[in-house]
Design a protein around this motif. Structure first.
Motif, short mmCIF file in Angstrom:
data_model
loop_
_atom_site.label_atom_id
_atom_site.label_comp_id
_atom_site.label_asym_id
_atom_site.label_seq_id
_atom_site.Cartn_x
_atom_site.Cartn_y
_atom_site.Cartn_z
N GLN A 1 -77.78 7.31 25.13
CA GLN A 1 -76.80 6.68 24.24
C GLN A 1 -75.52 6.32 25.00
OE1 GLN A 1 -78.08 10.01 21.69
NE2 GLN A 1 -77.07 8.89 20.05
N CYS B 1 -73.35 7.04 18.12
CA CYS B 1 -72.74 8.29 17.68
C CYS B 1 -73.74 9.23 17.02
CB CYS B 1 -71.62 8.00 16.68
SG CYS B 1 -70.21 7.10 17.35
N PRO C 1 -72.05 4.38 13.81
CA PRO C 1 -72.54 3.63 14.97
C PRO C 1 -73.73 4.33 15.59
CG PRO C 1 -70.15 3.73 14.99
CD PRO C 1 -70.60 4.63 13.87
N GLN D 1 -65.36 4.11 22.90
CA GLN D 1 -66.55 4.34 22.09
C GLN D 1 -66.83 5.83 21.92
OE1 GLN D 1 -69.78 2.14 23.86
NE2 GLN D 1 -68.68 0.20 23.74
N ASP E 1 -64.27 7.47 19.74
CA ASP E 1 -64.52 7.13 18.34
C ASP E 1 -65.60 8.05 17.77
OD1 ASP E 1 -64.45 5.43 15.90
OD2 ASP E 1 -66.46 4.87 16.56
N CYS E 2 -66.67 8.27 18.55
CA CYS E 2 -67.74 9.16 18.10
C CYS E 2 -67.23 10.59 17.91
CB CYS E 2 -68.88 9.16 19.11
SG CYS E 2 -69.85 7.64 19.14
#
Length: 260
Positions: free
Chosen positions: A219, A38, A35, A234, A237-238
């Motif tokens: 970001q 990330c 993504p 999010q 997840d990164c």
């Protein structure tokens, strides 16, 4: 009172304080795209230290047991499957051979200094017997203004206990928060963690620099007071993606030991 306010702020930021994933130039072409949010410069996810016990376990086909020791920032309330330890486990299972069993567990050491956490490690290691320990530390010590030399000594004792018990160790440093960086002095704790990592030849996952990169590049908005659960998912997840790749790279696995 100041310490309580700071701790509250940092723990709130913790849900979003999850770091990165690797840069495009470091990602094999066959892997799914990372993504955009990330993405990071590869130097932020590079370590010269190795994880030999992780490599040995994978080579021998033994289960890879990973223990994450941290604060409440390791979790997402009511959404544990989205937390960075769970995401790391999933990504490792995708990247390692199907026969490789991977299990990630979490030990919450809420509001404990490095010294307080380290006193629990002998019994914890006897109970869990992990191959790898990822120790997230420094935030509480900075908030409480623990003497940096005492902090360094406590981290040294903790790493020694973990290594003596037979585990590889990854140190993870403080969270970066633009809302609190003027209220606590992070550099002494960041510097001492780096020194301990170098002295014991263990990888250091530089969460502070990673989060600052995200914030500076836009970001993720880590300053906004209105951060919802989706943003937390999010960034976790990164972080999970980054840690999974960080572990694989530090273990120096051969291509045959990874999924193509």
């Amino acid at each position: 009172m100041k310490a309580k306010v700071l701790l509250s702020l940092m723990l709130v930021c913790g849900c979003l304080a999850a770091p990165p994933a690797r840069a495009n130039d470091a990602a094999p072409a066959a892997e799914p795209a990372v993504p955009a949010a990330c993405e990071l410069p590869s130097y932020l996810l590079t370590s010269e230290s190795r994880l030999p016990k992780v490599a040995e376990a994978i080579k021998a086909g033994k289960p890879l047991e990973i223990l994450v020791i941290g604060s409440r920032s390791t979790t997402i309330p009511s959404s544990e499957s989205s937390s960075y330890p769970a995401r790391m486990e999933m990504i490792l299972k995708e990247k390692l051979p199907p026969s490789e069993a991977v299990h990630v567990s979490v030990e919450i050491q809420s509001k404990r200094t490095a010294e307080e956490a380290a006193t629990t490690f002998v019994k914890l290691m006897e109970a869990k017997a992990p191959t790898l320990v990822i120790w997230q530390t420094g935030t509480v010590d900075a908030i409480r203004s623990i003497d940096p030399e005492d902090f360094r000594s406590a981290v040294t004792d903790g790493v020694t206990a973990l290594q003596n018990a037979g585990a590889d160790v990854v140190l993870m440093n403080l969270q970066y928060s633009p809302r609190t960086e003027t209220m606590i002095s992070a550099p002494p704790y960041l510097d001492n963690l780096r020194v301990v990592a170098q002295e014991h030849d263990v990888p250091l996952f530089d969460r502070f620099a990673i989060m600052r990169q995200w914030n500076d590049q836009g970001q993720f908005d880590l300053f906004s007071p209105s951060r919802g659960p989706e943003l937390a998912k999010q960034v976790h997840d990164c972080l999970g993606r980054a840690l999974a790749q960080f572990v694989i790279d530090a273990a120096h696995l051969e291509p045959a030991q990874q999924q193509n």
